[in-house]
Design a protein around this motif. Structure first.
Motif, PDB file in Angstrom:
ATOM      1  N   LEU A 136       0.815  -1.201   0.000  1.00 37.48           N
ATOM      2  CA  LEU A 136       0.000   0.000   0.000  1.00 37.48           C
ATOM      3  C   LEU A 136       0.857   1.263   0.000  1.00 37.48           C
ATOM      4  O   LEU A 136       1.847   1.359   0.723  1.00 37.48           O
ATOM      5  N   ASN A 137       0.473   2.248  -0.807  1.00 35.22           N
ATOM      6  CA  ASN A 137       1.071   3.573  -0.807  1.00 35.22           C
ATOM      7  C   ASN A 137       0.092   4.552  -0.170  1.00 35.22           C
ATOM      8  O   ASN A 137      -1.097   4.551  -0.523  1.00 35.22           O
ATOM      9  N   THR A 138       0.554   5.400   0.768  1.00 36.89           N
ATOM     10  CA  THR A 138      -0.323   6.386   1.374  1.00 36.89           C
ATOM     11  C   THR A 138       0.357   7.736   1.517  1.00 36.89           C
ATOM     12  O   THR A 138       1.575   7.826   1.692  1.00 36.89           O
ATOM     13  N   ILE A 139      -0.465   8.781   1.443  1.00 33.27           N
ATOM     14  CA  ILE A 139      -0.124  10.144   1.833  1.00 33.27           C
ATOM     15  C   ILE A 139      -1.155  10.556   2.868  1.00 33.27           C
ATOM     16  O   ILE A 139      -2.363  10.402   2.637  1.00 33.27           O
ATOM     17  N   GLU A 140      -0.712  11.067   4.024  1.00 32.31           N
ATOM     18  CA  GLU A 140      -1.618  11.353   5.123  1.00 32.31           C
ATOM     19  C   GLU A 140      -1.281  12.699   5.755  1.00 32.31           C
ATOM     20  O   GLU A 140      -0.115  13.095   5.805  1.00 32.31           O
ATOM     21  N   TYR A 160       2.307  12.029   7.185  1.00 31.61           N
ATOM     22  CA  TYR A 160       2.880  10.686   7.199  1.00 31.61           C
ATOM     23  C   TYR A 160       2.826  10.143   5.776  1.00 31.61           C
ATOM     24  O   TYR A 160       1.967  10.547   4.980  1.00 31.61           O
ATOM     25  N   TRP A 161       3.736   9.240   5.449  1.00 33.33           N
ATOM     26  CA  TRP A 161       3.668   8.557   4.159  1.00 33.33           C
ATOM     27  C   TRP A 161       4.306   7.179   4.278  1.00 33.33           C
ATOM     28  O   TRP A 161       5.117   6.918   5.158  1.00 33.33           O
ATOM     29  N   THR A 169       9.149   1.716   4.892  1.00 30.54           N
ATOM     30  CA  THR A 169       9.318   3.035   4.297  1.00 30.54           C
ATOM     31  C   THR A 169       8.391   4.051   4.962  1.00 30.54           C
ATOM     32  O   THR A 169       7.363   3.709   5.529  1.00 30.54           O
ATOM     33  N   GLY A 170       8.775   5.308   4.873  1.00 32.42           N
ATOM     34  CA  GLY A 170       7.928   6.386   5.349  1.00 32.42           C
ATOM     35  C   GLY A 170       8.167   6.759   6.795  1.00 32.42           C
ATOM     36  O   GLY A 170       8.905   6.093   7.522  1.00 32.42           O
ATOM     37  N   CYS A 171       7.529   7.871   7.205  1.00 31.99           N
ATOM     38  CA  CYS A 171       7.724   8.370   8.555  1.00 31.99           C
ATOM     39  C   CYS A 171       6.753   9.515   8.802  1.00 31.99           C
ATOM     40  O   CYS A 171       6.048   9.965   7.900  1.00 31.99           O
ATOM     41  N   TYR A 172       6.764   9.999  10.056  1.00 34.53           N
ATOM     42  CA  TYR A 172       6.060  11.222  10.390  1.00 34.53           C
ATOM     43  C   TYR A 172       6.908  12.435   9.997  1.00 34.53           C
ATOM     44  O   TYR A 172       8.134  12.445  10.166  1.00 34.53           O
TER      45      TYR A 172
END
Length: 335
Positions: A136-140, A160-161, A169-172
């Motif tokens: 899953l890919n997210t942008i939040e 977050y992503w 992958t990703g972080c706040y």
């Protein structure tokens, strides 16, 4: 660096309008400062970055599960998945699903909900999603109370992503490479002030995320401030568009002593209490292929633990598509 395209909104007669101001009610005030503004502003050519300490690095290490987010349960949607730990994260949210979305905008009621344990959080956010469950890919983006991550119980702006379903992958905020900040007036992770009070003044933030097709970037706008962008090179399935948009609340339920957490979602009151009681999202919109903000169409609402936190979808001419949501957590019907 600035975006080449900014989504336009439609008037009721179908004509486009730019720079839509969602703050039309006299009794609603938007937050205008973050607490660090009381001590000054950043010079031109710089951006504010929240100081990172060694303890922050330890918290965000790949082996620490507390700061990793988790996927929701979509048992009612074609894109079905299960939580890795179904007792840990609970949601009340609205969602739309299609083949193509180029962004979303929503106005979010801001609160400072009590959090029972420092390892728990309470947040309200938008999600832009694409890809299969396993990758899953997210942008939040939204607001959060998360004492473990930030060291206090303040309400803070966050992003977050992830590009692999929250695995590696990703972080706040700016805790890893990815999001590129271009704004020197807003600090990601900064405290939002003021916030709403029960049966009192209500405060809001408006968040817009949209795809610039020429630059191939996902831009973030907070109120009137363009904050920065996520390069599409971060993602595999959000390179062109998104297939799912969501808005709502999320909490962590640690089940201390075998009981449901008392961490509150939103205002800590159920959706039925309405304005000045429950928390809300309003003017839910999506960005279509013509770079226009439109009504999302058919919206599905899901409350995973309705006796603990619920959601109520509505529509009118002033607020468009909107919903009240939230709840107190542990109560006689939520154990």
């Amino acid at each position: 660096m600035r975006p080449n395209y900014h989504p336009e909104e439609l008037f009721g007669d179908g004509t486009k309008k730019s720079d839509f101001d969602p703050y039309t009610e006299d009794d609603i005030t938007k937050p205008i400062i973050q607490l660090w503004h009381l001590n000054g502003r950043c010079p031109k050519g710089t951006v504010p970055v929240r100081r990172t300490k060694q303890e922050d690095i330890n918290k965000t290490s790949s082996g620490n599960s507390f700061v990793k987010k988790r996927r929701k349960s979509f048992s009612q949607l074609p894109l079905a998945t299960k939580l890795l730990n179904p007792t840990a994260h609970e949601h009340s949210y609205a969602t739309v699903q299609s083949n193509v979305y180029y962004g979303t905008q929503a106005t979010i009621n801001v609160w400072n909900p009590p959090v029972q344990d420092s390892n728990e959080f309470s947040l309200s956010q938008i999600w832009i999603l694409g890809g299969p469950d396993s990758n899953l890919n997210t942008i939040e983006a939204g607001w959060i109370v998360y004492p473990y991550l930030f060291g206090d119980y303040n309400t803070r702006l966050f992003i977050y992503w992830t590009s692999d379903d929250y695995q590696s992958t990703g972080c706040y905020n700016l805790q890893c490479s990815g999001f590129v900040q271009t704004n020197n007036n807003v600090a990601l992770g900064g405290t939002i002030t003021p916030f709403s009070t029960y049966e009192g003044s209500q405060f809001e933030i408006t968040i817009l995320v949209w795809k610039d097709p020429k630059q191939n970037l996902w831009w973030l706008k907070y109120g009137t401030e363009i904050i920065g962008y996520w390069p599409t090179s971060l993602f595999q399935y959000l390179t062109e568009s998104a297939s799912l948009i969501e808005w709502g609340g999320e909490i962590i339920n640690s089940k201390l002593n075998g009981q449901h957490t008392t961490t509150k979602m939103g205002s800590g009151h159920f959706a039925e209490e309405g304005y000045q009681g429950a928390s809300y999202f309003r003017n839910l919109q999506v960005v279509d292929g013509s770079n226009t903000l439109r009504s999302p169409g058919v919206i599905t609402v899901i409350a995973e633990q309705p006796n603990c936190y619920n959601i109520l979808l509505q529509n009118n001419s002033d607020w468009g598509d909107y919903f009240f949501y939230g709840g107190p957590g542990r109560n006689p019907n939520c154990l």
